[in-house]
Design an enzyme around this catalytic site. Structure first.
Site, PDB file in Angstrom:
ATOM      1  N   CYS A  66      -0.186   3.895  10.768  1.00 44.55           N
ATOM      2  CA  CYS A  66       1.075   4.668   9.987  1.00 44.55           C
ATOM      3  C   CYS A  66       1.394   5.525  10.414  1.00 44.55           C
ATOM      4  O   CYS A  66       0.225   6.065  11.664  1.00 44.55           O
ATOM      5  CB  CYS A  66       0.061   5.290   8.950  1.00 44.55           C
ATOM      6  SG  CYS A  66       0.697   6.961   8.045  1.00 44.55           S
TER       7      CYS A  66
ATOM      8  N   SER B 212       0.819  -1.202   0.016  1.00 41.87           N
ATOM      9  CA  SER B 212       0.218   0.086   0.047  1.00 41.87           C
ATOM     10  C   SER B 212       1.239   1.136  -0.324  1.00 41.87           C
ATOM     11  O   SER B 212       2.122   1.185   0.826  1.00 41.87           O
ATOM     12  CB  SER B 212      -0.859  -0.111   1.410  1.00 41.87           C
ATOM     13  OG  SER B 212      -1.659   0.999   0.932  1.00 41.87           O
TER      14      SER B 212
ATOM     15  N   ILE C  12       5.537  -5.612   8.091  1.00 49.02           N
ATOM     16  CA  ILE C  12       5.588  -4.554   8.994  1.00 49.02           C
ATOM     17  C   ILE C  12       5.280  -3.298   8.096  1.00 49.02           C
ATOM     18  O   ILE C  12       5.855  -2.960   6.941  1.00 49.02           O
ATOM     19  CB  ILE C  12       7.247  -3.729   9.974  1.00 49.02           C
ATOM     20  CG1 ILE C  12       7.835  -3.920   9.177  1.00 49.02           C
ATOM     21  CG2 ILE C  12       6.984  -5.019  10.636  1.00 49.02           C
ATOM     22  CD1 ILE C  12       9.262  -3.115   9.573  1.00 49.02           C
TER      23      ILE C  12
ATOM     24  N   THR D  29       5.744   1.055   7.939  1.00 51.31           N
ATOM     25  CA  THR D  29       7.587   2.071   8.089  1.00 51.31           C
ATOM     26  C   THR D  29       8.068   2.234  10.292  1.00 51.31           C
ATOM     27  O   THR D  29       7.539   2.047  10.985  1.00 51.31           O
ATOM     28  CB  THR D  29       7.727   3.497   7.819  1.00 51.31           C
ATOM     29  OG1 THR D  29       6.180   3.919   8.015  1.00 51.31           O
ATOM     30  CG2 THR D  29       7.459   3.438   5.904  1.00 51.31           C
TER      31      THR D  29
HETATM   32  C1  LIG Z   1       6.017   6.822   0.204  1.00 53.54           C
HETATM   33  C2  LIG Z   1       4.807   5.610   0.313  1.00 53.54           C
HETATM   34  C3  LIG Z   1       3.928   5.828   1.045  1.00 53.54           C
HETATM   35  C4  LIG Z   1       3.061   4.652   1.999  1.00 53.54           C
HETATM   36  N1  LIG Z   1       2.153   4.711   1.851  1.00 53.54           N
HETATM   37  C5  LIG Z   1       0.918   4.151   3.108  1.00 53.54           C
HETATM   38  C6  LIG Z   1      -0.322   3.553   3.143  1.00 53.54           C
HETATM   39  O1  LIG Z   1      -0.569   4.073   2.429  1.00 53.54           O
HETATM   40  N2  LIG Z   1      -0.431   2.870   3.806  1.00 53.54           N
HETATM   41  C7  LIG Z   1      -0.679   1.283   4.479  1.00 53.54           C
HETATM   42  O2  LIG Z   1      -0.338   0.813   5.268  1.00 53.54           O
HETATM   43  N3  LIG Z   1       1.682   1.615   4.302  1.00 53.54           N
HETATM   44  C8  LIG Z   1       1.931   2.429   3.370  1.00 53.54           C
HETATM   45  N4  LIG Z   1       3.823   2.566   3.220  1.00 53.54           N
HETATM   46  C9  LIG Z   1       4.194   1.588   3.929  1.00 53.54           C
HETATM   47  C10 LIG Z   1       4.622   0.775   2.745  1.00 53.54           C
HETATM   48  O3  LIG Z   1       3.528   0.078   2.732  1.00 53.54           O
HETATM   49  C11 LIG Z   1       5.656  -1.033   3.490  1.00 53.54           C
HETATM   50  O4  LIG Z   1       4.856  -1.391   4.513  1.00 53.54           O
HETATM   51  C12 LIG Z   1       6.652   0.067   3.974  1.00 53.54           C
HETATM   52  O5  LIG Z   1       7.483   1.155   3.320  1.00 53.54           O
HETATM   53  C13 LIG Z   1       7.799  -1.016   4.030  1.00 53.54           C
HETATM   54  O6  LIG Z   1       8.161  -1.651   2.605  1.00 53.54           O
HETATM   55  P1  LIG Z   1       8.975  -1.850   1.867  1.00 53.54           P
HETATM   56  O7  LIG Z   1      10.548  -1.164   2.346  1.00 53.54           O
HETATM   57  O8  LIG Z   1       9.088  -2.527   0.897  1.00 53.54           O
HETATM   58  O9  LIG Z   1       9.342  -0.356   1.261  1.00 53.54           O
HETATM   59  C14 LIG Z   1       3.678   3.946   2.228  1.00 53.54           C
HETATM   60  C15 LIG Z   1       5.540   3.616   2.356  1.00 53.54           C
HETATM   61  C16 LIG Z   1       6.357   4.458   1.563  1.00 53.54           C
HETATM   62  C17 LIG Z   1       7.636   4.786   1.327  1.00 53.54           C
END
Ligand SMILES: Cc1cc2nc3c(=O)[nH]c(=O)nc-3n(C[C@H](O)[C@H](O)[C@H](O)COP(=O)(O)O)c2cc1C
Length: 307
Positions: free
Chosen positions: A132, A22, A193, A195
């Protein structure tokens, strides 16, 4: 011979374990020019709230040594526009559609879910964004406290028979307790997880790089943390886990599956290589062929911890 890549998340069977996370894949269609979305196990759409949200002020993205910081703050079009304009476009792909939702209160979560339940479009499951870190009102509260996570999940469970996936934050002392609470409340799976709280500073201007000062760290930097959280959850609950955090290639996926994830989500890597999730699916296929693995799902939780 082609391996069976299918995995189960409760009652939901995915064609393969690779979803996109997401907020890193728009509402899905934005990535259609790069590859056929039907090759994915599933698309998790950007978090949707009841009303449209503008999100946080810019700058809200900063690069770091091994990932990025963001403070988007759940900017989104709101559930009405989502149902009218975004969800219909996804219907044509034979990939699971997981709609990620959030609210400032249990009632808002419920209202978003109800609106989605009313529409006649295909939705294969919901991901509940309890996690979030970038929302002032404290999106975090929902997954920082087991009692709150439990209550909201119980309330949402009554509204739908579709799979509910609770997305958890790593920014807590014991993520296993939160996972146990949502499992007891009727969640079908957890994803972990979201962030990690982080910060970046410009020493020349002596200012933070994000307008909100702190934001959410994602990308390769968080993979070891994500693996440890999946492991902790695996030892706390028996519902399926969807691993998220720093996944960039098929080997990362194998690591998450061995630790206990039934499926995974690719996030930040989509910004670097837009078709990387599709490439990961192909590479998993080749890996299974090479290694003589018939069913990829057999790897789940097979970490050897004797050493
Ligand atoms: C720019 C950005 C926007 C995100 N927006 C959402 C969101 O709207 N809802 C959500 O549940 N997670 C959101 N996330 C978190 C990601 O879905 C994911 O959980 C997190 O980035 C860890 O995975 P990754 O290291 O592969 O990016 C966002 C992450 C990024 C980088």
């Amino acid at each position: 011979m082609s391996a069976d890549l299918r995995v189960s998340i409760g009652s939901l069977t995915l064609n393969n374990p690779v979803l996109v996370a997401s907020g890193t894949f728009g509402y899905g269609e934005e990535f259609a020019p790069y590859f056929d979305l039907s090759v994915l196990g599933g698309v998790v759409t950007k978090t949707i709230t009841l009303e449209p949200r503008a999100g946080n002020p810019p700058p809200r993205i900063a690069e770091t040594a091994a990932g990025m910081l963001n403070s988007i703050g759940l900017a989104n079009v709101g559930v009405e526009v989502f149902v009218r304009e975004k969800l219909p476009a996804l219907q044509r792909y034979s990939t699971a559609i997981i709609v990620n939702i959030a609210g400032r209160s249990a009632d808002e979560f419920k209202a978003v879910l109800r609106r989605l339940e009313e529409c006649d479009l295909r939705i294969d499951g919901y991901e509940l964004n309890y996690s979030c870190p970038n929302v002032k009102e404290g999106g975090m509260a929902f997954s920082a406290r087991p009692d709150v996570a439990y209550e909201v999940t119980v309330a949402l469970r009554k509204e739908t028979t579709r799979p509910l996936i609770a997305k958890l934050t790593p920014n807590v002392t014991r993520i296993g307790e939160i996972a146990r609470a949502v499992a007891e409340a009727g969640a079908d799976a957890v994803s972990a997880i979201n962030t990690l709280v982080g910060m970046a500073v410009d020493h020349r201007t002596r200012t933070p790089k994000l307008a909100t000062v702190v934001g959410g760290l994602s990308g390769p930097a968080i993979k070891p943390v994500a693996l440890a959280k999946v492991w902790e959850i695996k030892n706390a609950v028996s519902i399926p886990i969807i691993g998220v955090g720093g996944i960039q290639n098929y080997e990362d996926v194998l690591e998450f599956m061995l630790v206990g994830a039934s499926a995974v989500q690719v996030g930040t890597a989509n910004f670097v290589t837009p078709d990387c999730a599709a490439r990961i699916v192909r590479d998993l296929e080749s890996y299974c062929d090479r290694e003589g693995i018939d069913r990829l799902a057999d790897l789940v939780g097979r970490l050897n911890v004797e050493c």
